[in-house]
Design a protein around this motif. Structure first.
Motif, mmCIF file in Angstrom:
data_model
loop_
_atom_site.group_PDB
_atom_site.id
_atom_site.type_symbol
_atom_site.label_atom_id
_atom_site.label_comp_id
_atom_site.label_asym_id
_atom_site.label_seq_id
_atom_site.Cartn_x
_atom_site.Cartn_y
_atom_site.Cartn_z
ATOM 1 N N TYR A 1 0.839 -1.193 0.000
ATOM 2 C CA TYR A 1 0.000 0.000 0.000
ATOM 3 C C TYR A 1 0.878 1.249 0.000
ATOM 4 C CZ TYR A 1 -4.286 -2.621 0.965
ATOM 5 O OH TYR A 1 -5.363 -3.460 0.870
ATOM 6 N N LYS A 2 0.338 2.331 -0.579
ATOM 7 C CA LYS A 2 1.067 3.600 -0.637
ATOM 8 C C LYS A 2 0.193 4.713 -0.072
ATOM 9 C CE LYS A 2 3.753 2.249 -4.716
ATOM 10 N NZ LYS A 2 4.977 2.025 -3.938
ATOM 11 N N LEU A 3 0.841 5.704 0.532
ATOM 12 C CA LEU A 3 0.113 6.835 1.080
ATOM 13 C C LEU A 3 -0.543 7.622 -0.049
ATOM 14 C CD1 LEU A 3 -0.586 8.705 3.488
ATOM 15 C CD2 LEU A 3 1.555 9.921 3.011
ATOM 16 N N ASP A 4 -1.859 7.797 0.029
ATOM 17 C CA ASP A 4 -2.585 8.584 -0.959
ATOM 18 C C ASP A 4 -2.776 10.014 -0.459
ATOM 19 O OD1 ASP A 4 -4.268 8.527 -3.510
ATOM 20 O OD2 ASP A 4 -5.698 9.340 -2.050
ATOM 21 N N HIS A 5 -3.276 10.144 0.768
ATOM 22 C CA HIS A 5 -3.416 11.461 1.383
ATOM 23 C C HIS A 5 -3.690 11.290 2.872
ATOM 24 C CE1 HIS A 5 -7.633 10.335 0.484
ATOM 25 N NE2 HIS A 5 -7.903 10.986 1.607
ATOM 26 N N GLU A 6 -3.599 12.349 3.621
ATOM 27 C CA GLU A 6 -3.946 12.313 5.034
ATOM 28 C C GLU A 6 -4.698 13.582 5.399
ATOM 29 O OE1 GLU A 6 -0.615 12.195 7.714
ATOM 30 O OE2 GLU A 6 0.653 13.365 6.383
ATOM 31 N N LEU A 7 -5.628 13.436 6.337
ATOM 32 C CA LEU A 7 -6.500 14.535 6.729
ATOM 33 C C LEU A 7 -6.626 14.582 8.242
ATOM 34 C CD1 LEU A 7 -9.417 13.829 4.215
ATOM 35 C CD2 LEU A 7 -7.683 15.620 3.968
ATOM 36 N N LEU A 8 -6.996 15.731 8.748
ATOM 37 C CA LEU A 8 -7.356 15.881 10.151
ATOM 38 C C LEU A 8 -8.806 16.341 10.197
ATOM 39 C CD1 LEU A 8 -6.474 15.928 13.166
ATOM 40 C CD2 LEU A 8 -6.001 18.373 12.847
ATOM 41 N N ARG A 9 -9.648 15.527 10.818
ATOM 42 C CA ARG A 9 -11.072 15.859 10.938
ATOM 43 C C ARG A 9 -11.349 16.294 12.378
ATOM 44 N NH1 ARG A 9 -13.820 13.965 6.407
ATOM 45 N NH2 ARG A 9 -12.664 12.448 5.155
ATOM 46 N N VAL A 10 -11.929 17.469 12.529
ATOM 47 C CA VAL A 10 -12.230 18.014 13.851
ATOM 48 C C VAL A 10 -13.696 18.433 13.889
ATOM 49 C CG1 VAL A 10 -11.646 19.764 15.561
ATOM 50 C CG2 VAL A 10 -9.860 18.859 14.059
ATOM 51 N N SER B 1 -14.836 19.725 10.310
ATOM 52 C CA SER B 1 -14.001 20.476 9.368
ATOM 53 C C SER B 1 -12.912 19.527 8.886
ATOM 54 C CB SER B 1 -13.389 21.699 10.043
ATOM 55 O OG SER B 1 -12.558 21.310 11.112
ATOM 56 N N VAL B 2 -12.620 19.573 7.608
ATOM 57 C CA VAL B 2 -11.618 18.689 7.010
ATOM 58 C C VAL B 2 -10.369 19.507 6.731
ATOM 59 C CG1 VAL B 2 -11.102 17.117 5.117
ATOM 60 C CG2 VAL B 2 -13.452 17.296 5.985
ATOM 61 N N ASN B 3 -9.249 19.071 7.307
ATOM 62 C CA ASN B 3 -8.000 19.815 7.203
ATOM 63 C C ASN B 3 -6.909 18.969 6.555
ATOM 64 O OD1 ASN B 3 -8.706 22.239 9.169
ATOM 65 N ND2 ASN B 3 -9.398 20.364 10.153
ATOM 66 N N LYS B 4 -6.068 19.604 5.774
ATOM 67 C CA LYS B 4 -4.967 18.902 5.119
ATOM 68 C C LYS B 4 -3.658 19.235 5.812
ATOM 69 C CE LYS B 4 -4.438 22.545 1.633
ATOM 70 N NZ LYS B 4 -4.459 22.866 0.175
ATOM 71 N N MET B 5 -2.703 18.306 5.722
ATOM 72 C CA MET B 5 -1.387 18.494 6.327
ATOM 73 C C MET B 5 -0.419 19.126 5.335
ATOM 74 S SD MET B 5 -2.617 16.957 8.909
ATOM 75 C CE MET B 5 -3.162 15.333 8.473
ATOM 76 N N LEU B 6 0.297 20.150 5.789
ATOM 77 C CA LEU B 6 1.302 20.783 4.945
ATOM 78 C C LEU B 6 2.594 19.976 4.918
ATOM 79 C CD1 LEU B 6 0.761 24.502 6.027
ATOM 80 C CD2 LEU B 6 -0.219 23.277 4.069
#
Length: 223
Positions: free
Chosen positions: A113-122, A140-145
């Motif tokens: 498996y490979k990393l597609d994306h990651e999010l932080l949900r609050v 709220s859906v947040n993306k990592m820089l």
């Protein structure tokens, strides 16, 4: 498997939505802060082994690692296909969920498996029973820089929050679960429209008036 619908709402109306959900569900909300890591494989990694025969097979296998106080692995498979699936407003898809150890990310990398994306949900969730165990998530859906840098996460769509309604189902009872989810979603219609994931419907024009009414009334009717 699970039944799922999604929608969006402007952040300024989330408080009104919470009041409505409190009245409808009759339970207290739970706080949500989840670091979601989405991994994907190629189509030949055996995802079909987890899918019933009436589901789309040989698709890219998607695994979500949900990290909060503990880690949960959620394997999202193919959606139900056929004429019946096209006629319902709720997505029915194969899904397997399990608790996992801290080494699970390394395990999936070793499996290809490979990393597609990651999010932080609050945000917050409501869990309640209504002919099925329904979960409503508002976040709220947040993306990592930077990789895994949750402290530096920024909103994907500022001013907009995601609403998701899910319910577990089986091949024997999914029709009843779909009906229950669809019926529940009708109560939310003045504030937002919920549809199958990937089907964008935008915000609803009645949201402002509905929110103002809810804020003045202060609640709803418990189902």
């Amino acid at each position: 498997m699970e039944c799922v619908v999604q929608g969006i709402i402007e952040t300024q109306y989330v408080e009104a939505l919470e009041i409505l959900l409190q009245g409808l569900c009759g339970v207290n909300r739970e706080r949500l802060r989840v670091h979601e890591i989405c991994l994907k494989s190629g189509p030949n990694l055996g995802s079909a082994l987890l899918m019933p025969k009436n589901f789309a097979g040989f698709v890219t296998s998607e695994v979500r690692l949900l990290c909060d106080l503990e880690q949960t692995v959620k394997h999202v498979g193919g959606a139900m296909r056929g004429a019946g699936a096209e006629q319902i407003s709720v997505l029915v898809r194969s899904m397997v969920e399990s608790k996992a150890s801290k080494n699970v990310l390394r395990l999936f990398y070793s499996l290809g498996y490979k990393l597609d994306h990651e999010l932080l949900r609050v945000g917050f969730t409501f869990h309640f029973e209504r002919a099925a165990r329904i979960t409503v998530t508002v976040s709220s859906v947040n993306k990592m820089l930077k990789l895994h840098a949750t402290d530096e996460a920024v909103p994907v769509t500022p001013g907009i929050q995601m609403v998701e309604v899910t319910a577990p189902a089986t091949s024997e009872n999914y029709n009843e679960v779909v009906a229950s989810v669809s019926s529940f979603c009708e109560y939310l219609a003045p504030l937002l429209h919920l549809s199958k994931p990937g089907v964008s419907t935008g915000v609803v024009p009645t949201a402002a008036a509905a929110a103002a009414s809810l804020m003045s009334d202060g609640g709803g009717t418990i189902l």
